[in-house]
Design a protein around this motif. Sequence first.
Motif, PDB file in Angstrom:
ATOM      1  N   PRO A 180      -5.254   0.915  -0.468  1.00  0.00           N
ATOM      2  CA  PRO A 180      -5.555   2.205   0.165  1.00  0.00           C
ATOM      3  C   PRO A 180      -4.403   2.790   0.997  1.00  0.00           C
ATOM      4  O   PRO A 180      -4.558   3.889   1.542  1.00  0.00           O
ATOM      5  CB  PRO A 180      -6.741   1.879   1.107  1.00  0.00           C
ATOM      6  CG  PRO A 180      -7.041   0.437   0.942  1.00  0.00           C
ATOM      7  CD  PRO A 180      -5.899  -0.186   0.252  1.00  0.00           C
ATOM      8  N   ALA A 181      -3.269   2.084   1.130  1.00  0.00           N
ATOM      9  CA  ALA A 181      -2.190   2.549   2.008  1.00  0.00           C
ATOM     10  C   ALA A 181      -1.664   3.917   1.566  1.00  0.00           C
ATOM     11  O   ALA A 181      -1.590   4.212   0.367  1.00  0.00           O
ATOM     12  CB  ALA A 181      -1.053   1.531   2.022  1.00  0.00           C
ATOM     13  N   THR A 182      -1.286   4.743   2.547  1.00  0.00           N
ATOM     14  CA  THR A 182      -0.770   6.087   2.262  1.00  0.00           C
ATOM     15  C   THR A 182       0.589   6.011   1.578  1.00  0.00           C
ATOM     16  O   THR A 182       0.861   6.707   0.609  1.00  0.00           O
ATOM     17  CB  THR A 182      -0.633   6.880   3.583  1.00  0.00           C
ATOM     18  OG1 THR A 182      -1.885   6.829   4.265  1.00  0.00           O
ATOM     19  CG2 THR A 182      -0.240   8.328   3.321  1.00  0.00           C
ATOM     20  N   ARG A 183       1.455   5.164   2.100  1.00  0.00           N
ATOM     21  CA  ARG A 183       2.786   4.956   1.515  1.00  0.00           C
ATOM     22  C   ARG A 183       3.096   3.458   1.474  1.00  0.00           C
ATOM     23  O   ARG A 183       2.711   2.714   2.379  1.00  0.00           O
ATOM     24  CB  ARG A 183       3.879   5.668   2.348  1.00  0.00           C
ATOM     25  CG  ARG A 183       3.756   7.199   2.403  1.00  0.00           C
ATOM     26  CD  ARG A 183       4.165   7.824   1.079  1.00  0.00           C
ATOM     27  NE  ARG A 183       3.899   9.250   1.024  1.00  0.00           N
ATOM     28  CZ  ARG A 183       4.778  10.205   1.359  1.00  0.00           C
ATOM     29  NH1 ARG A 183       5.984   9.872   1.806  1.00  0.00           N
ATOM     30  NH2 ARG A 183       4.462  11.469   1.250  1.00  0.00           N
ATOM     31  N   ARG A 184       3.852   3.058   0.404  1.00  0.00           N
ATOM     32  CA  ARG A 184       4.258   1.657   0.288  1.00  0.00           C
ATOM     33  C   ARG A 184       5.744   1.614  -0.040  1.00  0.00           C
ATOM     34  O   ARG A 184       6.174   2.207  -1.038  1.00  0.00           O
ATOM     35  CB  ARG A 184       3.446   0.952  -0.814  1.00  0.00           C
ATOM     36  CG  ARG A 184       1.979   0.753  -0.465  1.00  0.00           C
ATOM     37  CD  ARG A 184       1.204   0.105  -1.592  1.00  0.00           C
ATOM     38  NE  ARG A 184       1.101   0.953  -2.758  1.00  0.00           N
ATOM     39  CZ  ARG A 184      -0.041   1.483  -3.223  1.00  0.00           C
ATOM     40  NH1 ARG A 184      -1.188   1.244  -2.608  1.00  0.00           N
ATOM     41  NH2 ARG A 184      -0.037   2.233  -4.299  1.00  0.00           N
ATOM     42  N   LEU A 185       6.507   0.920   0.792  1.00  0.00           N
ATOM     43  CA  LEU A 185       7.947   0.766   0.580  1.00  0.00           C
ATOM     44  C   LEU A 185       8.237  -0.703   0.284  1.00  0.00           C
ATOM     45  O   LEU A 185       7.999  -1.578   1.123  1.00  0.00           O
ATOM     46  CB  LEU A 185       8.724   1.214   1.829  1.00  0.00           C
ATOM     47  CG  LEU A 185      10.236   0.948   1.829  1.00  0.00           C
ATOM     48  CD1 LEU A 185      10.932   1.708   0.704  1.00  0.00           C
ATOM     49  CD2 LEU A 185      10.840   1.313   3.181  1.00  0.00           C
ATOM     50  N   ALA A 186       8.687  -0.983  -0.928  1.00  0.00           N
ATOM     51  CA  ALA A 186       9.008  -2.357  -1.319  1.00  0.00           C
ATOM     52  C   ALA A 186      10.526  -2.563  -1.237  1.00  0.00           C
ATOM     53  O   ALA A 186      11.296  -1.719  -1.692  1.00  0.00           O
ATOM     54  CB  ALA A 186       8.519  -2.624  -2.745  1.00  0.00           C
ATOM     55  N   LEU A 187      10.924  -3.693  -0.644  1.00  0.00           N
ATOM     56  CA  LEU A 187      12.346  -4.003  -0.473  1.00  0.00           C
ATOM     57  C   LEU A 187      12.647  -5.358  -1.103  1.00  0.00           C
ATOM     58  O   LEU A 187      11.840  -6.275  -1.021  1.00  0.00           O
ATOM     59  CB  LEU A 187      12.704  -4.085   1.023  1.00  0.00           C
ATOM     60  CG  LEU A 187      12.350  -2.912   1.919  1.00  0.00           C
ATOM     61  CD1 LEU A 187      12.577  -3.297   3.381  1.00  0.00           C
ATOM     62  CD2 LEU A 187      13.198  -1.687   1.562  1.00  0.00           C
ATOM     63  N   THR A 188      13.816  -5.482  -1.705  1.00  0.00           N
ATOM     64  CA  THR A 188      14.266  -6.800  -2.167  1.00  0.00           C
ATOM     65  C   THR A 188      15.770  -6.796  -2.357  1.00  0.00           C
ATOM     66  O   THR A 188      16.372  -5.768  -2.642  1.00  0.00           O
ATOM     67  CB  THR A 188      13.567  -7.227  -3.480  1.00  0.00           C
ATOM     68  OG1 THR A 188      14.027  -8.533  -3.853  1.00  0.00           O
ATOM     69  CG2 THR A 188      13.840  -6.261  -4.613  1.00  0.00           C
ATOM     70  N   GLY A 189      16.354  -7.968  -2.176  1.00  0.00           N
ATOM     71  CA  GLY A 189      17.774  -8.137  -2.494  1.00  0.00           C
ATOM     72  C   GLY A 189      17.923  -8.820  -3.831  1.00  0.00           C
ATOM     73  O   GLY A 189      18.999  -8.832  -4.428  1.00  0.00           O
TER      74      GLY A 189
END
Length: 598
Positions: free
Chosen positions: A167-176
Amino acid sequence: MTTTAASASSHHLSPAFPGRAPWGTASKLRAWQQGAMERYLQEQPRDFLAVATPGAGKTTFALTLASWLLHHHVVQQVTVVAPTEHLKKQWAEAAARVGIKLDPEYSAGPLSKEYDGVAITYAGVGVRPMLHRNRAEQRKTLVILDEIHHAGDSKSWGEACLEAFEPATRRLALTGTPFRSDTNPIPFVTYEEGNDGIRRSAADYTYGYGSALGDGVVRPVIFLSYSGNMRWRTKAGDEIAARLGEPMTKDAISQAWRTALDPRGEWMPSVLRAADRRLTEVRKAIPDAGALVIASDQESARAYAKLIREITGTKATLVLSDDTGASSRIDEFSHSDDRWMVAVRMVSEGVDVPRLAVGVYATTISTPLFFAQAVGRFVRSRRRGETASVFLPTVPDLLTFANEMEVERDHALDKPKKEGEEDPYAESEKEMEEANREEDEDTGEQEQFSFEALESEAVFDRVLYDGAEFGMQAHPGSEEEQDYLGIPGLLEPDQVQLLLQKRQARQIAHSRKKPDEEADLVELPAERRPVVTHKELLELRKQLNTMVGAYVHQSGKPHGVIHTELRRVCGGPPSAEATAGQLRQRIAKVQEWATRMR
């Protein structure tokens, strides 16, 4: 408007943020961070995957974006999900420097009004996904998923993340490191099918090691590889002697490697002495430079710390597990000018100690993910010209990873294997779990591969840099080894290449002066060590292994027997250490044998 918006998001940042941005750029975003911000603000996506090499500043980018989204009321709260307890606290500290207050101790119930959100672990989400889902449903939420590949570590973690943050409004995924050794899909990551029918992760913004190196954001990494003779006793009571790096079965490679890392042998003390000499050289230019040994288990870590004290006369900081005491010890080391830290696995990912410039890879974990994250601890640049040095055992997988530092990879969901083809990234799920296990626990592996290390010796093997290999073998403590250990700590990437070429030319010239009968046992005549690229050597080794594989079926002899016979007939070291000329000679010989049998 986009650029203005991105600039506005960073103008109010604390001058100390990001805390250690290189050469005075603390008050503004790096070019890649600005570029990623502009792309995000232009597209305003619900899901965004940013892939940036370890040390490039993913935290800065994420918190700048979080600040903008909060300021413009796109979201009302922030949830950061991190792989470990230590990283969870680091996120909260970094966020506080930009005026975002995250509670790193949150466990349940309503959040205090003084906080803008929470910092939690993937394990924490796995335990109570509905708690976090309810929070995301009650208020507009930005979820930052740090090192998102961990959400695929287990089916339950992935499912928990999907349930909690759907349900999150925005999702920011990070990875190296956007690749995994298994094919577990990673939540909130888009997969696109290529022409070959394989679905691969699609990043919205990518900033690779090669680009970061060109921008001076990360340090160039010099890998110093050490081989040597190992001797051990198997569970059956057989004594085996082998040279680290030569073609062996997987079990034998594992046992030779573990013999090298045994603190009671001579290999580890020799490599630690060499690494300490390298650290002394680096500290002439970088006075607070530190060194880290990444150990496999607590017992080995304690033994390495004892060896370092014997070698240097000073105590090493010992970090054994991911607890509160470990976090404070890492922080103390980070802000001191102490020389050495020894840690079990946990420091391999995300722990920010920018002054680390020398590393010793003293673990038998051989997944590309773990290797990339481990090396990532040393590449964070603070000022232009800093170099990183990582000491490795001569193990084929590790040398391959070292030579492919700049290769950008995506997570593939489908991995068709041709019969007999080796995929260096298709590690077993068991190894993957080993790489990502936070606690040091008994895996039962010791019983499975039970053996007794008897003796080991170290031989300086080669230097790997930017896909090329330099140097000839030399004894620890020799002038030849010191030539490479003494490379200045402050150099531009092209200067590193030039210096290594000069060192190699000098070593070859020195070797040519010696008659073969007087040459050191580990030295090879210079004319048999032509300088070729790593790629050419890799192709020749692959060609030889293919020819030997074909001859196995024709002759009925095992691979190892054929390789040994080729060495006996043609001379020279194991394939992993052979020159291009020696490899071509063996290819011709095995072709000759195969023709005779037809």
